[in-house]
Design a protein around this motif. Structure first.
Motif, short mmCIF file in Angstrom:
data_model
loop_
_atom_site.label_atom_id
_atom_site.label_comp_id
_atom_site.label_asym_id
_atom_site.label_seq_id
_atom_site.Cartn_x
_atom_site.Cartn_y
_atom_site.Cartn_z
N GLU A 1 0.73 -1.37 0.07
CA GLU A 1 -0.03 -0.03 0.08
C GLU A 1 0.89 1.33 -0.09
N SER A 2 1.90 1.28 0.74
CA SER A 2 2.82 2.44 0.99
C SER A 2 3.67 2.68 -0.26
N GLU A 3 3.79 1.66 -1.05
CA GLU A 3 4.63 1.92 -2.42
C GLU A 3 3.65 2.19 -3.53
N GLY A 4 2.45 2.11 -3.30
CA GLY A 4 1.43 2.28 -4.31
C GLY A 4 1.21 1.34 -5.10
N THR A 5 1.52 -0.01 -5.01
CA THR A 5 1.46 -1.18 -6.03
C THR A 5 0.11 -2.12 -5.60
N LEU A 6 -0.60 -1.23 -4.56
CA LEU A 6 -1.79 -2.37 -4.08
C LEU A 6 -3.05 -1.43 -4.57
N SER A 7 -3.99 -1.74 -5.27
CA SER A 7 -5.26 -0.84 -5.58
C SER A 7 -6.29 -1.49 -4.90
N ASN A 8 -6.56 -2.75 -3.97
CA ASN A 8 -7.33 -3.01 -3.35
C ASN A 8 -7.35 -2.78 -1.78
N PHE A 9 -7.77 -1.49 -1.57
CA PHE A 9 -7.86 -1.02 -0.22
C PHE A 9 -8.64 -1.72 0.76
N ARG A 10 -9.20 -2.53 0.41
CA ARG A 10 -10.21 -3.82 1.36
C ARG A 10 -9.39 -4.95 1.73
N LEU A 11 -8.31 -5.12 1.16
CA LEU A 11 -7.27 -6.36 1.36
C LEU A 11 -6.99 -6.53 2.76
N LEU A 12 -6.55 -5.63 3.46
CA LEU A 12 -6.17 -5.58 4.64
C LEU A 12 -7.27 -6.01 5.54
N HIS A 13 -8.53 -5.63 5.40
CA HIS A 13 -9.67 -5.97 6.21
C HIS A 13 -10.16 -7.33 5.82
N THR A 14 -10.04 -7.88 4.62
CA THR A 14 -10.11 -9.00 4.29
C THR A 14 -9.18 -10.05 5.08
#
Length: 489
Positions: free
Chosen positions: A151-164
């Motif tokens: 997320e910090s690097e901007g390479t993850l677009s799914n912001f719900r992944l951590l919640h999942t």
């Protein structure tokens, strides 16, 4: 001879009601028998349960009834019919999509708002954060760190992944399913593909890092508070968007019903009922009239009717003046679908009890707030206590008059009431079926504990009616601990 109450495997079977051939429609009864057979086989995804010819012999129904049952099973994502050589009823993997449809339909019918859905999501994900921080392992920490770094690097677009991932770390399939369901249901209220401002992206990353750090450090209280703050800010942001709506759009939400001919017709009929404001008792039409109106075959109309009945949207009355009539909103379709999903995922008693404890504490807090504000009538609590003292908790629950059920209504949150009611229904099904299978099992008969339960309810009610919410929560926690699931000796 009764089966022993041994736990894991049996518990997964107990949350779905047994077949009642006296009341169930033939197609529904055959569908339930198919589910039972899939469970007995160990749910081997991809395997052929049987050919159509073998199924006809096994269940003793006509080809028309069997095919209606199979369509229901396909609608529930339990199995699908494969034609041709080597074909037959192929066992599938039930997923969250099968649960979303019934949940959306119920929330749409009762008029639940985005605010109510978000409030419920926050309660659920607070519980997730707490449990994840208590159960996180070294390998889990590696996974969480990777997600936060991406997320910090901007390479993850799914912001719900951590919640999942955190929901999975709760090790509670009931909670994990309902969290995912409400996360997706909330997305129907806004365009989640809209461009998010760069500043908000940064805030999300920082909030996620804070939540992750609390979880990895085994700090449940901190994790809960950070999750609450983050989701409240997310809710505020979404409410501020011009495209966000408080009430579900039927045309968007009803896409969950599927695209097969019977499903499409059920969706069309339901959309018309919603758009015309049809109320309980509204006449939808006879089978023949529906065939004419929608230019559909008898098989397609019957499939649509079964789906509408399954979701408790409408029910068929037989005899003169009969036909399809709109019924009142009912959570049975949601419960049945969740029960099927959880049977596949080997739910255990403690999973249901764990979610129920978290919900009951939230519900009693909300009920206390509503009572203080004058938004609810305290007489409803007194009526529930009276019903329990006269009938016992079990019969009172069957009539919707039990103490916990009334508290759920007093929250004033229709989404929370749905989750609370579903969890209660699953729990009572579990207890009643344990009692039927093994009357000697510890905790199997709720009536054995009727007097202590009634006394506990009275003490919680006394605190609520006195305006002492802290005492009410403390007493509810003690009550949940005292009624936690017990094993057989």
């Amino acid at each position: 001879m009764t089966r022993p109450f041994t736990g894991d495997t049996l518990e997964a079977e107990l949350i779905t009601p047994r077949v009642d051939s006296r009341r169930a429609k033939l197609a529904g009864r055959a569908a339930e028998q198919i589910v039972n057979d899939v469970v007995e086989r160990g749910w081997p995804v991809g395997a052929v349960l049987a050919s159509e010819a073998d199924l006809l012999k096994r269940y003793g129904v006509s080809r028309a009834i069997l095919r209606e049952a199979i369509r229901l099973i396909e609608h529930q994502h339990v199995a699908r019919m494969r034609r041709g050589t080597g074909g037959g009823l192929v066992i599938c993997e039930p997923d969250v999509d099968a649960v979303i449809g019934p949940a959306v339909i119920y929330l749409l019918r009762v008029g639940a708002t985005l605010d109510e859905i978000f409030d419920t999501r926050i309660l659920l994900e607070e519980l997730v954060a707490e449990l994840a921080s208590q159960r996180v392992t070294e390998s889990d920490i590696t996974t969480i760190r990777s997600t936060v770094e991406r997320e910090s690097e901007g390479t993850l677009s799914n912001f719900r992944l951590l919640h999942t991932q955190l929901a999975a770390l709760s090790n509670n399939p009931v909670l994990e399913l309902i969290v995912e369901t409400f996360s997706r249901v909330s997305s129907f209220h806004f365009d989640d593909g809209a461009r998010v401002p760069a500043g908000f992206d940064r805030e999300v990353r920082e909030a996620h890092r804070g939540i992750a750090e609390a979880v990895m450090a085994n700090e449940p209280g901190v994790a809960r508070e950070r999750m609450r703050r983050y989701l409240r800010s997310e809710a505020d942001f979404i409410r501020s968007q011009s495209a966000t709506v408080q009430h579900l759009d039927p045309d968007v939400a009803l896409g969950t019903l599927g695209d097969k001919r019977g499903e499409a017709l059920a969706r069309q009929i339901f959309a018309e009922l919603i758009n015309t404001g049809a109320v309980q008792g509204t006449f939808v039409g006879s089978e023949a009239a529906l065939m004419t109106k929608y230019r559909a075959s008898r098989a397609v109309v019957r499939e649509a009717i079964r789906i509408l009945e399954y979701h408790r949207i409408a029910l068929t009355r037989r005899g003169p003046g009969g036909g399809l009539f709109v019924t009142e909103p009912d959570i049975s379709g949601v419960v049945d679908t969740i029960a099927i999903y959880l049977r596949r995922h080997r739910v255990q008693a403690q999973h249901i009890a764990e979610l129920r404890t978290g919900l009951e504490l939230a519900v009693v807090t909300r009920a206390a707030e509503t009572l203080k504000s004058g938004g609810s009538d305290a007489a409803a609590i007194e009526a529930a206590l009276h019903a329990e003292s006269q009938q016992g908790p079990t019969p009172a629950f069957g009539q919707g008059e039990e103490f916990h059920s009334i508290l759920g209504r007093l929250t004033g949150n229709r989404a929370l009431h749905l989750v609370h009611s579903v969890t209660l229904r699953l729990w009572w099904r579990f207890l009643s079926q344990v009692a039927a299978d093994d009357p000697c099992a510890a905790g199997a008969r709720p009536q054995r504990q009727s007097l202590p339960v009634i006394r506990a309810h009275q003490s919680i009610a006394d605190a609520l009616l006195a305006g002492d919410s802290e005492q009410a929560v403390t007493r509810m926690r003690a009550h949940m601990t005292a009624t936690a699931p017990l094993r057989a000796h």
